[in-house]
Design a protein around this motif. Structure first.
Motif, mmCIF file in Angstrom:
data_model
loop_
_atom_site.group_PDB
_atom_site.id
_atom_site.type_symbol
_atom_site.label_atom_id
_atom_site.label_comp_id
_atom_site.label_asym_id
_atom_site.label_seq_id
_atom_site.Cartn_x
_atom_site.Cartn_y
_atom_site.Cartn_z
ATOM 1 N N ASN A 146 22.608 -13.895 8.010
ATOM 2 C CA ASN A 146 22.320 -14.184 9.594
ATOM 3 C C ASN A 146 21.125 -13.676 9.850
ATOM 4 N N ILE A 147 19.940 -13.085 9.484
ATOM 5 C CA ILE A 147 18.945 -12.679 9.710
ATOM 6 C C ILE A 147 17.728 -13.459 9.341
ATOM 7 N N ASP A 148 16.755 -13.539 10.287
ATOM 8 C CA ASP A 148 15.539 -14.219 9.750
ATOM 9 C C ASP A 148 14.354 -13.374 9.538
ATOM 10 N N GLN A 149 14.328 -12.259 10.297
ATOM 11 C CA GLN A 149 13.374 -11.258 10.195
ATOM 12 C C GLN A 149 13.931 -10.051 10.300
ATOM 13 N N LEU A 150 13.339 -9.157 9.314
ATOM 14 C CA LEU A 150 13.561 -7.747 9.093
ATOM 15 C C LEU A 150 12.465 -6.782 9.493
ATOM 16 N N ARG A 151 12.571 -5.828 10.403
ATOM 17 C CA ARG A 151 11.526 -5.033 10.610
ATOM 18 C C ARG A 151 11.883 -3.647 10.299
ATOM 19 N N VAL A 152 11.129 -2.835 9.484
ATOM 20 C CA VAL A 152 11.325 -1.691 8.770
ATOM 21 C C VAL A 152 10.397 -0.476 9.235
ATOM 22 N N GLN A 153 10.854 0.633 9.513
ATOM 23 C CA GLN A 153 10.108 1.740 10.113
ATOM 24 C C GLN A 153 9.487 2.361 8.933
ATOM 25 N N LEU A 154 8.125 1.686 8.361
ATOM 26 C CA LEU A 154 7.622 2.192 7.389
ATOM 27 C C LEU A 154 6.361 3.353 7.560
ATOM 28 N N TYR A 155 5.625 3.081 8.804
ATOM 29 C CA TYR A 155 4.549 3.894 8.846
ATOM 30 C C TYR A 155 4.552 4.390 10.389
ATOM 31 N N SER A 156 3.634 5.498 10.837
ATOM 32 C CA SER A 156 3.672 6.046 12.071
ATOM 33 C C SER A 156 2.179 6.530 12.061
ATOM 34 N N ILE A 157 1.877 7.195 13.253
ATOM 35 C CA ILE A 157 0.451 7.545 13.446
ATOM 36 C C ILE A 157 0.733 9.080 13.574
ATOM 37 N N SER A 158 -0.465 9.706 13.143
ATOM 38 C CA SER A 158 -0.611 11.265 12.964
ATOM 39 C C SER A 158 -1.044 11.640 14.416
ATOM 40 N N PRO A 159 -0.844 13.141 14.691
ATOM 41 C CA PRO A 159 -1.503 13.535 15.937
ATOM 42 C C PRO A 159 -2.800 13.290 16.332
ATOM 43 N N SER A 160 -3.605 12.957 15.119
ATOM 44 C CA SER A 160 -4.823 12.783 15.164
ATOM 45 C C SER A 160 -5.558 11.503 15.197
ATOM 46 N N GLY A 161 -4.346 10.606 15.350
ATOM 47 C CA GLY A 161 -4.509 9.139 15.569
ATOM 48 C C GLY A 161 -4.800 8.403 14.106
ATOM 49 N N VAL A 162 -4.249 9.009 12.996
ATOM 50 C CA VAL A 162 -4.434 8.309 11.580
ATOM 51 C C VAL A 162 -3.210 7.595 11.364
ATOM 52 N N LEU A 163 -3.385 6.540 10.530
ATOM 53 C CA LEU A 163 -1.865 5.920 10.099
ATOM 54 C C LEU A 163 -1.528 6.815 8.837
ATOM 55 N N ARG A 164 0.027 6.917 8.833
ATOM 56 C CA ARG A 164 0.306 7.753 8.005
ATOM 57 C C ARG A 164 1.913 7.316 7.550
ATOM 58 N N ALA A 165 2.683 7.424 6.571
ATOM 59 C CA ALA A 165 3.952 7.267 6.297
ATOM 60 C C ALA A 165 4.784 7.689 7.314
ATOM 61 N N GLY A 166 5.835 7.057 7.481
ATOM 62 C CA GLY A 166 6.708 7.224 8.649
ATOM 63 C C GLY A 166 7.635 8.472 8.674
ATOM 64 N N GLN A 167 8.120 8.782 9.477
ATOM 65 C CA GLN A 167 8.902 9.973 9.643
ATOM 66 C C GLN A 167 9.904 10.440 8.623
ATOM 67 N N ASP A 168 10.528 11.669 8.925
ATOM 68 C CA ASP A 168 11.631 11.811 7.999
ATOM 69 C C ASP A 168 11.418 11.964 6.392
ATOM 70 N N LEU A 169 10.112 12.582 6.124
ATOM 71 C CA LEU A 169 9.723 12.603 4.925
ATOM 72 C C LEU A 169 10.179 13.941 4.079
ATOM 73 N N PRO A 170 10.371 14.141 2.982
ATOM 74 C CA PRO A 170 10.630 15.022 1.928
ATOM 75 C C PRO A 170 9.232 15.902 2.428
ATOM 76 N N SER A 171 9.457 17.397 2.597
ATOM 77 C CA SER A 171 8.427 18.358 2.613
ATOM 78 C C SER A 171 7.278 18.379 1.833
ATOM 79 N N SER A 172 7.659 17.960 0.520
ATOM 80 C CA SER A 172 6.382 18.008 -0.375
ATOM 81 C C SER A 172 5.689 16.634 -0.500
ATOM 82 N N VAL A 173 5.858 15.678 0.629
ATOM 83 C CA VAL A 173 5.112 14.431 0.572
ATOM 84 C C VAL A 173 4.026 14.721 1.751
ATOM 85 N N ASP A 174 2.687 14.162 1.187
ATOM 86 C CA ASP A 174 1.765 14.349 2.052
ATOM 87 C C ASP A 174 1.639 12.799 2.850
#
Length: 218
Positions: free
Chosen positions: A49-77
């Protein structure tokens, strides 16, 4: 403007139809990373039933830099391992499923910040008002399209922005549209609902007319 009993609503100028490349109606679903296993089960159950899937893969750091999305393990940069969540959902089969079933696969870039438990308007402001960071951010977004042919576009979900950033945000979306469309990809976005110009800063920061004419889906 249309005067109603208790408030005034604004009707924007119609969007320019000749700027719309992808005009067919479609069913869009969001895939929440924070509940990925259940989301994967739902996708397999309802994918027909789905034509398009949008996945929360990326976010923006406090300094405005593209980063991986939230909820990462603490060991991940989050910057060095930008594709952490993409690699994860690829490993469980989500990407291949979308390709095999003709579902448009669109990464979401959003500005929620788990450290402050809110959308980070300052991060987006820093990006848009600092030329070097803005240029890098646009380059990084373009890089997502050039290095990941499985992406059918980009979805921008920058919420709760400063009302004073209305023009900055419109111009950013217009510039990003030029980049995305040069790759023959979709630019989609999420916006706040509003009456008139908006009753608080989030919707006030979004110019429906300019954003709507820049993107393919809103």
């Amino acid at each position: 403007e249309v005067n109603l009993t208790n408030y005034v609503v604004e009707k924007t100028i119609p969007f320019s139809a000749d700027r719309k490349t992808f005009s067919n109606l479609k069913i869009v679903a969001y895939f929440p990373i924070f509940d990925a296993e259940n989301a994967w089960c739902s996708l397999q159950r309802y994918g027909a039933n789905i034509d398009q899937l949008r996945v929360q893969l990326y976010s923006i750091s406090p300094s405005g830099v593209l980063r991986a999305g939230q909820d990462l393990p603490s060991s991940v940069d989050p910057v060095a391992e930008l594709d952490y969540w993409l690699d994860y959902i690829d490993s469980i089969g989500v990407v291949d499923y979308c390709i095999a079933n003709g579902i448009e696969f669109v990464p979401v870039v959003y500005n929620y910040n788990g450290d402050i438990n809110d959308f980070d308007q300052s991060a987006v402001n820093a990006m848009m008002t600092t030329p070097a960071i803005r240029s890098t951010h646009l380059d990084d977004l373009e890089q997502l399209l050039t290095t990941h042919p499985e992406f059918d576009g980009i979805d921008i979900d920058y919420e709760s922005l400063m009302a004073s950033d209305r023009d900055n945000y419109s111009l950013f979306m217009e510039d990003l549209a030029v980049i995305v469309h040069a790759h023959n990809k979709l630019l989609t976005t999420a916006v706040h609902t509003k009456v008139g110009g908006g009753t608080w800063y989030g919707p006030q920061a979004q110019d429906y007319q300019r954003i709507g004419n820049a993107v393919d889906e809103m």
